[in-house]
Motif scaffolding. Structure first.
Motif: not given
Length: 230
Positions: A31, A34-35, A38, A49, A52-53, A60, A189
């Motif tokens: 995670h 992924i952040l 982004i 966020l 998006s997640t 988050v 993606c």
């Protein structure tokens, strides 16, 4: 929090490598990676966020605090809103190099990519050079299928924002006389894959970009921000 050692000997060496390990620990969550992916695109609010997640605000925020504790991200406040960005451009370069290293050495990743390599969306691709020509000729419709908040931060020239979860409802907005090129964050993606599969079932000529917006940006190619003019 580690305390700086008082003895400049073995304790100091352990202290130094402990700091390295703290960064490794911060990168040990998918995670958080992924952040970082982004945030490589640019500054995002916590709410963006979350969108998006798919994580909740608490999770988050917890992951962002871990990244902030090792100075990988920084914070900006604007009224009641909190925005996060990478600490500097070098952080994004480090993240992309980390990914490249993992791609080279992870046999599990290679196996996973092989499993999807024969999917229709992976057999209909456009590379960077082809897309540059397409943009120049205006010979295809380019659709960004990421959430709108990510599109607003950074997108390809002439790209339309149609997030994947809106694609079916907004299908009629796509011109019928052109091929469709979809893209999202990177080649992992699956949003772009799902969009291509949907369009192919509709009888459209559709392909996905074989890289993501970050690769395009880091190659020094032009990008845009905000929303397209209607």
């Amino acid at each position: 929090m580690s305390i700086f050692p008082s003895k400049p000997d073995e304790d100091f060496k352990i202290f130094v490598y402990e700091q390295f390990s703290r960064i490794g620990k911060a990168l040990s969550s998918p995670h958080r990676l992924i952040l970082l992916n982004i945030l490589c695109q640019g500054e995002h609010s916590v709410e963006a966020l979350v969108d998006s997640t798919g994580l909740n605000v608490a999770n988050v925020s917890r992951h962002l605090q871990m990244l902030k504790s090792v100075n990988l991200v920084k914070i900006r406040r604007e009224g009641k809103y909190i925005f996060y960005s990478l600490s500097d451009e070098e952080t994004c370069l480090f993240f992309m190099e980390f990914r490249r290293f993992a791609e080279k050495h992870s046999s599990e990743l290679h196996a996973a990519l092989n499993l999807i390599s024969d999917k229709p969306s992976r057999m209909n691709i456009v590379d960077m050079d082809e897309l540059r020509q397409i943009i120049s000729d205006d010979s295809a419709v380019i659709i960004d299928v990421r959430p709108e908040t990510e599109y607003r931060t950074l997108h390809l020239p002439k790209a339309l924002s149609i997030p994947l979860d809106q694609l079916e409802d907004r299908y009629n907005e796509i011109p019928e006389d052109k091929e469709v090129i979809t893209y999202c964050r990177d080649n992992y993606c699956i949003l772009a894959d799902k969009a291509v599969n949907f369009l192919l079932k509709k009888g459209r000529k559709a392909k996905r970009l074989d890289i993501g917006i970050l690769n395009w940006k880091l190659a020094g190619l032009p990008v845009e921000t905000g929303f397209e003019e209607k």
